[in-house]
Design an enzyme around this catalytic site. Structure first.
Site, PDB file in Angstrom:
ATOM      1  N   ASP A  16       0.704  -0.694  -0.030  1.00  0.00           N
ATOM      2  CA  ASP A  16       0.123  -0.093   0.048  1.00  0.00           C
ATOM      3  C   ASP A  16       1.156   1.258   0.074  1.00  0.00           C
ATOM      4  O   ASP A  16       1.966   1.774   0.933  1.00  0.00           O
ATOM      5  CB  ASP A  16      -1.134   0.018   1.483  1.00  0.00           C
ATOM      6  N   ASP A  40      -5.633   7.764  -5.246  1.00  0.00           N
ATOM      7  CA  ASP A  40      -6.094   9.128  -4.543  1.00  0.00           C
ATOM      8  C   ASP A  40      -7.093   9.022  -3.653  1.00  0.00           C
ATOM      9  O   ASP A  40      -6.601   9.418  -2.590  1.00  0.00           O
ATOM     10  CB  ASP A  40      -6.489   9.603  -6.506  1.00  0.00           C
ATOM     11  N   SER A 128      -2.261   4.944 -14.017  1.00  0.00           N
ATOM     12  CA  SER A 128      -3.081   4.745 -15.147  1.00  0.00           C
ATOM     13  C   SER A 128      -3.774   3.237 -15.121  1.00  0.00           C
ATOM     14  O   SER A 128      -4.855   3.393 -16.353  1.00  0.00           O
ATOM     15  CB  SER A 128      -2.195   5.380 -16.692  1.00  0.00           C
ATOM     16  N   GLY A 130      -5.105   1.335 -13.479  1.00  0.00           N
ATOM     17  CA  GLY A 130      -6.846   1.129 -12.921  1.00  0.00           C
ATOM     18  C   GLY A 130      -7.906   1.863 -13.534  1.00  0.00           C
ATOM     19  O   GLY A 130      -8.127   0.853 -14.606  1.00  0.00           O
TER      20      GLY A 130
HETATM   21  N1  APR Z   1      -1.439   2.463  -3.157  1.00  0.00           N
HETATM   22  C1  APR Z   1      -0.698   1.232  -4.073  1.00  0.00           C
HETATM   23  N2  APR Z   1      -1.140   1.435  -5.003  1.00  0.00           N
HETATM   24  C2  APR Z   1      -3.333   1.883  -5.383  1.00  0.00           C
HETATM   25  C3  APR Z   1      -3.384   1.712  -4.192  1.00  0.00           C
HETATM   26  C4  APR Z   1      -2.465   2.243  -3.000  1.00  0.00           C
HETATM   27  N3  APR Z   1      -3.517   2.213  -2.043  1.00  0.00           N
HETATM   28  N4  APR Z   1      -4.430   1.756  -4.312  1.00  0.00           N
HETATM   29  C5  APR Z   1      -5.403   1.352  -5.219  1.00  0.00           C
HETATM   30  N5  APR Z   1      -3.935   1.273  -5.486  1.00  0.00           N
HETATM   31  C6  APR Z   1      -3.162   1.201  -8.000  1.00  0.00           C
HETATM   32  C7  APR Z   1      -4.508   0.096  -8.107  1.00  0.00           C
HETATM   33  O1  APR Z   1      -4.378  -1.259  -7.869  1.00  0.00           O
HETATM   34  C8  APR Z   1      -4.073   0.427  -9.921  1.00  0.00           C
HETATM   35  O2  APR Z   1      -2.590  -0.461  -9.757  1.00  0.00           O
HETATM   36  O3  APR Z   1      -3.249   1.901  -8.465  1.00  0.00           O
HETATM   37  C9  APR Z   1      -3.127   1.919  -9.409  1.00  0.00           C
HETATM   38  C10 APR Z   1      -4.118   2.959 -10.255  1.00  0.00           C
HETATM   39  O4  APR Z   1      -5.221   2.895 -10.229  1.00  0.00           O
HETATM   40  P1  APR Z   1      -5.873   3.758 -10.381  1.00  0.00           P
HETATM   41  O5  APR Z   1      -5.758   4.304  -8.626  1.00  0.00           O
HETATM   42  O6  APR Z   1      -7.499   3.570 -10.663  1.00  0.00           O
HETATM   43  O7  APR Z   1      -6.157   5.312 -11.308  1.00  0.00           O
HETATM   44  P2  APR Z   1      -5.404   5.606 -12.753  1.00  0.00           P
HETATM   45  O8  APR Z   1      -5.868   4.493 -13.789  1.00  0.00           O
HETATM   46  O9  APR Z   1      -4.114   6.114 -13.159  1.00  0.00           O
HETATM   47  O10 APR Z   1      -7.122   5.921 -12.356  1.00  0.00           O
HETATM   48  C11 APR Z   1      -7.023   7.272 -12.443  1.00  0.00           C
HETATM   49  O11 APR Z   1      -9.123   7.535 -10.911  1.00  0.00           O
HETATM   50  O12 APR Z   1      -9.190   7.733  -8.595  1.00  0.00           O
HETATM   51  C12 APR Z   1      -9.333   7.841  -9.510  1.00  0.00           C
HETATM   52  O13 APR Z   1      -9.173  10.190  -9.307  1.00  0.00           O
HETATM   53  C13 APR Z   1      -8.407   9.471  -9.863  1.00  0.00           C
HETATM   54  O14 APR Z   1      -9.187  10.247 -11.475  1.00  0.00           O
HETATM   55  C14 APR Z   1      -8.060   9.695 -11.539  1.00  0.00           C
HETATM   56  C15 APR Z   1      -8.340   8.049 -11.847  1.00  0.00           C
END
Ligand code: APR
Length: 179
Positions: A16, A40, A128, A130
């Site tokens: 995390d 985020d 990017s 997720g």
């Molecule tokens: N620690 C590390 N990685 C994490 C955590 C955490 N606590 N929570 C989620 N992740 C991972 C996800 O599993 C994924 O592999 O972060 C990676 C990025 O996923 P997202 O958070 O969905 O980010 P992204 O794909 O860049 O999309 C960005 O999502 O949350 C919103 O505000 C953000 O609109 C933006 C979009």
């Protein structure tokens, strides 16, 4: 005397990102800088309101129209063990348009911001991959190449992968890079 720019060491960690005791963690934000889901949401939830307060100030001053994709900006890390959060906006994956340069820019610009903070350890999530749906293996190759392409004074770049699949994929990409 700060060390000259060089290539940082790269480590892959399953975990995390909000729990990483590094100088700066990178947030996969959106251009509003006002929070969201995924990493985020976790950063804002655990880091507390000070992070959002800094983000609102950025929106009220330098980034009135939001943070453009590929760019990076730092705020406090609030209650997190890190000192700073570097917010960057990843590109949404497109099967028809090659946006890989923007994804690479998220990494090189975050390292550039880290250098302005004299941060020596920086943790990245899998930007990017997720909600923005970028295929993980492709994102891993782009991220590793970008981190190794830009001289920086950062000593350690730690990719922190939240789920097993992402961890395995990034670790394999890093092994293949070193082979
Ligand atoms: N620690 C590390 N990685 C994490 C955590 C955490 N606590 N929570 C989620 N992740 C991972 C996800 O599993 C994924 O592999 O972060 C990676 C990025 O996923 P997202 O958070 O969905 O980010 P992204 O794909 O860049 O999309 C960005 O999502 O949350 C919103 O505000 C953000 O609109 C933006 C979009």
């Amino acid at each position: 005397m700060t060390p000259p720019p060089h290539t940082p060491s790269i480590t892959m960690v399953r975990g995390d990102i909000t729990e990483q005791p590094v100088d700066a963690i990178v947030n996969a934000a959106n251009s509003s800088l006002l929070g969201g889901g995924g990493v985020d949401g976790a950063i804002h939830r655990k880091g507390g309101p000070a992070i959002l307060a800094d983000c609102r100030t950025l929106r009220a001053t330098q980034y009135g129209r939001g943070l453009p994709t590929g760019q990076a900006v730092a705020t406090t890390a609030g209650r997190l063990p890190a000192h700073w959060v570097i917010h960057t906006v990843g590109p949404v994956y497109s099967p028809t348009e090659d946006r890989s340069a923007l994804l690479a820019a998220c990494h090189t610009n975050s390292l550039r911001v880290a250098d302005t903070l004299d941060a020596t350890t920086v943790a990245f999530p899998a930007i990017s991959t997720g909600i923005y749906r970028w295929p993980v293996a492709d994102a891993a190759a782009i991220a590793i190449a970008a981190v190794l392409s830009a001289p920086t004074r950062v000593q350690e770049v730690r990719f922190v992968l939240y789920d097993e699949r992402a961890y395995e994929t990034f670790a394999r990409a890093w092994q293949e890079w070193q082979a």
